[in-house]
Design an enzyme around this catalytic site. Sequence first.
Site, short mmCIF file in Angstrom:
data_model
loop_
_atom_site.label_atom_id
_atom_site.label_comp_id
_atom_site.label_asym_id
_atom_site.label_seq_id
_atom_site.Cartn_x
_atom_site.Cartn_y
_atom_site.Cartn_z
N SER A 312 0.81 -1.20 0.00
CA SER A 312 0.00 0.00 0.00
C SER A 312 0.85 1.27 0.00
O SER A 312 1.52 1.56 -0.98
CB SER A 312 -0.95 -0.05 1.20
OG SER A 312 -2.10 0.69 0.97
N LYS A 337 -1.12 -4.02 -3.15
CA LYS A 337 -2.42 -3.48 -2.73
C LYS A 337 -2.57 -2.09 -3.30
O LYS A 337 -1.82 -1.19 -2.94
CB LYS A 337 -2.54 -3.43 -1.21
CG LYS A 337 -3.89 -2.85 -0.78
CD LYS A 337 -3.99 -2.68 0.71
CE LYS A 337 -5.31 -2.02 1.05
NZ LYS A 337 -5.40 -0.64 0.55
N GLN A 341 -8.66 3.40 1.47
CA GLN A 341 -9.85 3.31 2.31
C GLN A 341 -10.07 4.60 3.09
O GLN A 341 -9.13 5.36 3.33
CB GLN A 341 -9.71 2.16 3.32
CG GLN A 341 -9.88 0.78 2.74
CD GLN A 341 -8.74 0.37 1.84
OE1 GLN A 341 -7.58 0.61 2.14
NE2 GLN A 341 -9.07 -0.23 0.70
#
Length: 492
Positions: A312, A337, A341
Amino acid sequence: MGFRGRTVAALMALTAVTACVATYAVLEFPRWNGIATGTAVWGNGQTQEGLRQSEIDKLNKAVSLIEKRYLLPADRNRLLDGALQGMVESLSDPYSIYKSADEADAYVDALQGAFTGIGAELRMEKGAVVVEAPIRGSPAERAGLQSRDVLLSINGESLYGLSLSEAIAKIRGPKGTKAKLKVQRAGRAEPLDLELVRDRIDPIAVGSEVGEDGIGHLFINQFTSETASQVAEELEAMKSQGLKALVIDVRNNPGGYLQSVVEVADQLLEKGKPIVQSEYRDGQRKVDVAEHGAKNGERYPLVVLINKGSASASEILAGALKQSAGAVLVGDTSYGKGTVQVHFNSELGDDSLIKLTVYKWLLPDGTWINEQGLKPDVPVAQPDYFLAWRLPRDRVLKLDSTGGDIGNLQTILSGVGYPTDRTDGYYSEKTKQAVERFQADESLPKTGEVDSATAQRLEEKLYSIIQDKTNDAQWQTALAEARKLLESSESP
């Protein structure tokens, strides 16, 4: 020189054994196709704000049926929480979650500060608890837990089918207590049995050191609200020590705040260089660029260390430095990833919380690495003993024993300098002799068998060897690449 570093008082991003790896954003949403946030687009092309009356009626009828006809009394709050949980789970997105009002406080508290546990980032995947990355120096790292390991049970209790918060509640516990994990690892037919001792987890988020040759090592363990300012302090300290080239280590860094990684990259790139693209659900994109940029004369040859636990936000940094600053990536392919979010903790009208994936992030050139990861320019595997796991404490390993634990023992013996004649999981006479030599050198009873005391000493020796950077193949390769870049930049 040892690492400079600091312990973060409040870890505002994902912290160990609390939640799934993620990149979080605090943002204002654009309007998608003229439709504001919260408005659904239905299959017939119509838009609908919230549920239709017919859908509300259906839910009411279901509640009424349960209350009137179900054998046992039903709790209305639990029914509503279950409905919301089901909605989020129907998205089939492991990074989107719902927390009831009772769970939300504990969930938020777990995202802050130190705690006691095993020290591993976790997420849920198809009902299973999956390790994203062990935290540096934690019981999980020392026990040999690895990214993508699946935790099957804790102290004999199955973890399958539990919510993440329920699994975490079972895994965490008082300092000094034991956590016996059954772990499924890809490529192994039989699960591993690991016994960990819970400890206080108070990870250092950022630290650095500079060698005599001017090559700096900056490690970033996660991207919290304080990481950018800490990186700035570490860079200033390294500059005062004669920094000439920089290795940035984001191995086993599971991510954190998007704004944090953008601010870190801004300190290392030339002003105006792209850092990351954000793609919304209608295909519109926003590009974050270095607004301030590194000061003149303070951009250095860069190498970035990554592994399969780099996910991420750490992948955003590695990708940005590679594509916008020519950094060399060294290590293993990263996690992969590529989504962001957002926590919504007031929109539901009570103290419950919902976390949703809101957009994709892309590399500066528009590549989406989700489920693919970043491939290193210089692939480097660590020595086999880096992948060893904790030896059993509930039984003695001895001559003529077989199995995965014996193979693991043989790998550890080789790593600490007592190689055997085989590594296939059979406790041979040569394996016994290697154990005896180790025991003699460590002033342990010379039994040739691995009991709890011998296992403990073997692991302590191995951990010390793994922590020695001269044995870290990825670091040594990154150091060599940094020297090449430095020599090239200094050539007339």
